[in-house]
Design a protein around this motif. Structure first.
Motif, short mmCIF file in Angstrom:
data_model
loop_
_atom_site.label_atom_id
_atom_site.label_comp_id
_atom_site.label_asym_id
_atom_site.label_seq_id
_atom_site.Cartn_x
_atom_site.Cartn_y
_atom_site.Cartn_z
N GLY A 212 130.04 119.45 68.51
CA GLY A 212 128.66 119.35 69.00
C GLY A 212 127.71 120.30 68.27
N PRO A 213 127.99 121.61 68.23
CA PRO A 213 127.11 122.52 67.50
C PRO A 213 127.01 122.22 66.01
CG PRO A 213 128.51 123.73 69.02
CD PRO A 213 129.02 122.32 69.01
N VAL A 214 128.12 121.77 65.41
CA VAL A 214 128.07 121.42 63.99
C VAL A 214 127.09 120.28 63.76
CG1 VAL A 214 129.40 120.56 62.02
CG2 VAL A 214 130.43 122.21 63.60
N LEU A 215 127.10 119.31 64.67
CA LEU A 215 126.18 118.18 64.56
C LEU A 215 124.73 118.64 64.69
CD1 LEU A 215 126.62 115.12 64.16
CD2 LEU A 215 126.40 114.86 66.64
N ALA A 216 124.48 119.55 65.63
CA ALA A 216 123.13 120.06 65.83
C ALA A 216 122.65 120.85 64.62
CB ALA A 216 123.08 120.92 67.08
N VAL A 217 123.53 121.68 64.05
CA VAL A 217 123.16 122.45 62.86
C VAL A 217 122.89 121.52 61.68
CG1 VAL A 217 124.02 124.10 61.16
CG2 VAL A 217 124.37 124.53 63.60
N THR A 218 123.69 120.47 61.59
CA THR A 218 123.47 119.49 60.52
C THR A 218 122.08 118.88 60.62
OG1 THR A 218 125.83 118.96 60.44
CG2 THR A 218 124.32 117.35 59.48
N GLY A 219 121.68 118.53 61.83
CA GLY A 219 120.33 117.99 62.03
C GLY A 219 119.26 118.98 61.64
N GLY A 220 119.47 120.25 61.98
CA GLY A 220 118.50 121.27 61.60
C GLY A 220 118.40 121.45 60.10
N VAL A 221 119.53 121.41 59.42
CA VAL A 221 119.53 121.58 57.96
C VAL A 221 118.82 120.41 57.29
CG1 VAL A 221 121.00 121.62 55.91
CG2 VAL A 221 121.59 123.00 57.91
N MET B 180 122.37 114.60 70.19
CA MET B 180 123.73 114.08 70.15
C MET B 180 124.75 115.22 70.21
SD MET B 180 123.36 111.07 67.25
CE MET B 180 125.14 110.83 67.21
N GLY B 181 124.48 116.30 69.49
CA GLY B 181 125.39 117.44 69.51
C GLY B 181 125.45 118.09 70.88
N ALA B 182 124.29 118.21 71.55
CA ALA B 182 124.25 118.80 72.89
C ALA B 182 125.01 117.93 73.88
CB ALA B 182 122.81 118.99 73.33
N ALA B 183 124.82 116.61 73.78
CA ALA B 183 125.52 115.69 74.68
C ALA B 183 127.02 115.76 74.46
CB ALA B 183 125.01 114.27 74.45
N TYR C 262 125.10 122.93 51.07
CA TYR C 262 125.09 122.68 52.51
C TYR C 262 126.03 121.54 52.89
CZ TYR C 262 121.04 125.75 53.12
OH TYR C 262 120.20 126.84 53.16
N THR C 263 126.09 120.54 52.03
CA THR C 263 127.02 119.43 52.29
C THR C 263 128.45 119.93 52.36
OG1 THR C 263 125.57 117.81 51.22
CG2 THR C 263 127.91 117.23 51.42
N TYR C 264 128.79 120.80 51.43
CA TYR C 264 130.15 121.36 51.42
C TYR C 264 130.41 122.20 52.67
CZ TYR C 264 134.11 124.25 50.10
OH TYR C 264 135.33 124.90 50.09
N LEU C 265 129.50 123.10 52.99
CA LEU C 265 129.71 124.01 54.11
C LEU C 265 129.78 123.26 55.44
CD1 LEU C 265 127.33 126.97 53.13
CD2 LEU C 265 129.83 126.85 52.93
N LEU C 266 128.90 122.28 55.62
CA LEU C 266 128.89 121.52 56.87
C LEU C 266 130.13 120.63 57.00
CD1 LEU C 266 125.10 120.58 57.05
CD2 LEU C 266 126.34 122.18 58.53
N THR C 267 130.59 120.11 55.87
CA THR C 267 131.81 119.30 55.91
C THR C 267 133.02 120.16 56.28
OG1 THR C 267 130.92 117.79 54.22
CG2 THR C 267 133.30 117.75 54.60
N VAL C 268 133.09 121.35 55.71
CA VAL C 268 134.19 122.26 56.06
C VAL C 268 134.10 122.66 57.53
CG1 VAL C 268 135.18 124.54 55.64
CG2 VAL C 268 134.46 123.12 53.71
N ALA C 269 132.89 122.91 58.01
CA ALA C 269 132.71 123.25 59.43
C ALA C 269 133.18 122.12 60.33
CB ALA C 269 131.25 123.57 59.70
N LEU C 270 132.89 120.88 59.92
CA LEU C 270 133.34 119.73 60.70
C LEU C 270 134.86 119.61 60.67
CD1 LEU C 270 132.37 117.35 62.39
CD2 LEU C 270 132.28 115.99 60.29
N LEU C 271 135.47 119.90 59.52
CA LEU C 271 136.93 119.87 59.43
C LEU C 271 137.55 120.92 60.35
CD1 LEU C 271 137.45 119.45 55.57
CD2 LEU C 271 137.87 117.74 57.34
#
Length: 220
Positions: A62-71, A88-91, A160-169
């Motif tokens: 959820g937080p990763v999704l929200a951060v992705t939206g912010g980025v 979506m991340g909050a839900a 950012y794509t790399y970092l967010l993908t790793v965070a999602l993993l």
């Protein structure tokens, strides 16, 4: 020829409801048992841990999704991304937390086999994500010089794509793997701390018999 596991299981037949639950919950008894020796408590703990692990992934994602939206919004200048992905991340976070607490407060259903194909420990999850992150880093390293030549914004997009993908993993692999790895010790703690869950386990202890063999109710 009987194996060590067979010898251990046969020494704790399932038809022992007179033994108190605290006996089966004993950490000393668990340490003396082969990790793969079957028992009802291990079945309950593993089943509950598997479902809880799935919801823990939702909580972390959820937080990763929200951060992705912010980025994306900060880079594109379009606030719709942070609004949509943030909601979506909050839900996802709220749903995960509610379901996580509900799952851990009740006995899991064990009439269906739950199959998991991911790592079952924090160490396994970290190793898997490390390999995937290295592979992804190698793939993104190739276009990195070209991205840098196109400007800072393009370079940052790749990073950012790399970092967010790793965070999602991490959210989808490391977090649930950690939960699954601690399923039995966490189940023991919750049974000891939650009177309702303990009462449900004690009721199960008085009625359960192994339908397929001679597995005991514990150890955990």
């Amino acid at each position: 020829m009987n194996t060590a596991n067979d010898n251990f299981v046969s020494s704790f037949p399932a038809d022992q409801p007179a033994r108190p639950l605290d006996y089966w919950l004993s950490a000393e008894l668990a340490r003396a048992s082969p990790p793969l020796a079957p028992s009802r408590l291990r079945q309950l703990a593993d089943a509950q841990g598997t479902v809880a692990a799935a919801w823990s992934s939702a909580i972390a994602a959820g937080p990763v999704l929200a951060v992705t939206g912010g980025v994306i919004s900060s880079m594109s200048g379009d606030p719709v991304w942070v609004l949509v992905l943030g909601l979506m991340g909050a839900a996802l976070l709220v749903l995960g937390l509610i379901s996580w607490k509900r799952v851990q407060a009740i006995l899991p259903k064990t009439d269906r086999l739950i199959v998991t194909r991911g790592p079952g420990s924090a160490r396994g999850g970290i190793m898997m994500v490390s390999v995937l992150a290295a592979v992804l880093g190698g793939l993104l390293a190739t276009p990195l010089p070209a991205a840098a030549a196109q400007g800072t914004a393009t370079l940052l997009a790749v990073i950012y794509t790399y970092l967010l993908t790793v965070a999602l993993l991490v959210a989808c692999i490391v977090v649930p793997a950690t939960v699954m790895g601690r399923a039995r010790s966490s189940f023991r703690r919750r049974v000891q701390e939650n009177p309702d869950l303990r009462r449900a386990v004690e009721d199960d202890l008085t009625t359960w018999r192994d339908p397929h063999g001679n597995a005991g109710y514990g150890p955990l």
